[in-house]
Design a protein around this motif. Sequence first.
Motif, PDB file in Angstrom:
ATOM      1  N   HIS A  71      79.582  65.245  37.773  1.00 60.63           N
ATOM      2  CA  HIS A  71      80.325  64.695  39.205  1.00 60.63           C
ATOM      3  C   HIS A  71      81.281  63.445  38.872  1.00 60.63           C
ATOM      4  N   GLY A  72      82.411  63.495  38.963  1.00 65.05           N
ATOM      5  CA  GLY A  72      83.224  62.479  38.447  1.00 65.05           C
ATOM      6  C   GLY A  72      83.884  61.751  39.800  1.00 65.05           C
ATOM      7  N   SER A 126      85.498  66.162  37.432  1.00 68.11           N
ATOM      8  CA  SER A 126      83.930  66.851  37.661  1.00 68.11           C
ATOM      9  C   SER A 126      84.341  68.337  36.755  1.00 68.11           C
ATOM     10  N   GLY A 127      83.238  68.605  35.890  1.00 66.42           N
ATOM     11  CA  GLY A 127      83.406  69.820  34.969  1.00 66.42           C
ATOM     12  C   GLY A 127      84.102  69.626  33.641  1.00 66.42           C
ATOM     13  N   ASP A 128      84.564  68.325  33.523  1.00 66.91           N
ATOM     14  CA  ASP A 128      85.182  68.118  32.149  1.00 66.91           C
ATOM     15  C   ASP A 128      84.042  67.858  31.183  1.00 66.91           C
ATOM     16  N   ALA A 129      84.387  68.046  29.907  1.00 66.26           N
ATOM     17  CA  ALA A 129      83.334  67.881  28.586  1.00 66.26           C
ATOM     18  C   ALA A 129      84.009  67.380  27.663  1.00 66.26           C
ATOM     19  N   VAL A 130      83.667  66.330  26.780  1.00 66.00           N
ATOM     20  CA  VAL A 130      84.059  65.887  25.689  1.00 66.00           C
ATOM     21  C   VAL A 130      83.095  65.798  24.308  1.00 66.00           C
ATOM     22  N   MET A 180      87.556  65.588  21.346  1.00 67.53           N
ATOM     23  CA  MET A 180      87.845  66.970  21.583  1.00 67.53           C
ATOM     24  C   MET A 180      87.410  67.232  23.058  1.00 67.53           C
ATOM     25  N   HIS A 181      88.510  67.387  23.734  1.00 63.15           N
ATOM     26  CA  HIS A 181      88.315  67.616  25.312  1.00 63.15           C
ATOM     27  C   HIS A 181      88.292  69.146  25.853  1.00 63.15           C
ATOM     28  N   VAL A 182      87.366  69.339  26.355  1.00 64.26           N
ATOM     29  CA  VAL A 182      87.138  70.758  26.824  1.00 64.26           C
ATOM     30  C   VAL A 182      88.184  71.226  27.784  1.00 64.26           C
ATOM     31  N   MET A 236      79.351  78.028  31.469  1.00 63.28           N
ATOM     32  CA  MET A 236      78.493  77.304  31.035  1.00 63.28           C
ATOM     33  C   MET A 236      78.382  76.028  31.454  1.00 63.28           C
ATOM     34  N   LEU A 237      79.787  75.380  31.539  1.00 61.39           N
ATOM     35  CA  LEU A 237      79.872  74.155  32.374  1.00 61.39           C
ATOM     36  C   LEU A 237      79.139  73.923  33.454  1.00 61.39           C
ATOM     37  N   GLU A 238      79.408  75.191  34.434  1.00 58.64           N
ATOM     38  CA  GLU A 238      78.769  75.265  35.908  1.00 58.64           C
ATOM     39  C   GLU A 238      77.339  75.160  35.839  1.00 58.64           C
ATOM     40  N   ALA A 239      76.801  75.907  34.637  1.00 63.40           N
ATOM     41  CA  ALA A 239      75.164  76.043  34.379  1.00 63.40           C
ATOM     42  C   ALA A 239      75.018  74.523  34.144  1.00 63.40           C
TER      43      ALA A 239
END
Length: 314
Positions: free
Chosen positions: A50-51, A67-71, A145-147, A160-163
């Motif tokens: 949550h961002g 929200s939902g981002d990954a690096v 590296m930004h998903v 997978m990010l939601e999980a």
Amino acid sequence: MKSASNEWISELLLGMRLSGLDYRRFQMAPPFGIRFDIQASCAQFHFIAHGPVFLNTPDAGVLRLESGDAVLLPRGGHHQLLSSQDVKCRDINSIETIPLCEAFSCVTDCPDGTCRSRDVRIFSGRMTFDLGGMHPLISLMPRVMHVGTLLARYPEVLPMLEAMERESRLERVGAAGILARLADVVAACIVRGWVECGCGDVGGWLAALRDPRLGAVIAAVHREPGRDWSVASMAAEMGSSRSVFAQRFREALGISPLNYVTQLRMRLASQWITEKDMSIDQVAWQLGYGSQAAFSRAFKRATGKTPGSLRHPA
């Protein structure tokens, strides 16, 4: 039939391992700033449940994460997570944590009287990032590296990010292990996406792999590191003379063919001894050395250490 490119991508992903060292779940009310100083031998993964959050790095500048981002930062390094770009930072090691289980802890900084809807939730993992025999690829990867840039091409990452978001929020039994494994898979997807999208503007080792003839030699060495490799046998794999092969190899990789074989063997030996708990005699045999003594001499020459020192670090 698989293309040569797909074959080495598969080999890369099969050899990739993330070994978790430290996982943390953050729930923090703005304003906040966290500073990370991660050694280059480790990777850092951040998932924003949550961002928003701002990621600030010396090389890549400021990146807004929703929200939902990954690096994934494959070579660690100095970076900051900020609620806004003008806040002061605290070092991650100075922040009080609550251990939840081995290698997993919780950081909560939500003062009374602040609105919980504005809380930021982050899952972070510090891990060893090992590509096995494909280790040279790590130095070619971008710092960040930004998903988020891959979701359109790889929609399977989103569930997978939601999980991960659910696991980080609900505090269910076994959440630490589930989060760590999800981070492993997402990181593999990030690397695969980068590779399949062309790996950016890189050369050297990766360009050599893309050369069908030279790449075939490198792939063969990685498949059979214990084979009795010589310049002549590698040139035969490429279908050229020894002098032409040796020149092309050195021009592409900046190292002689036999030195490349030695470096690969020493990386694999270190990995097998420390992670797989293989005996030194077994490692020597697997890597094609006639005796444990011959292997130990080669290892000491290449690394300055004895193989036994990996079992009993000072």
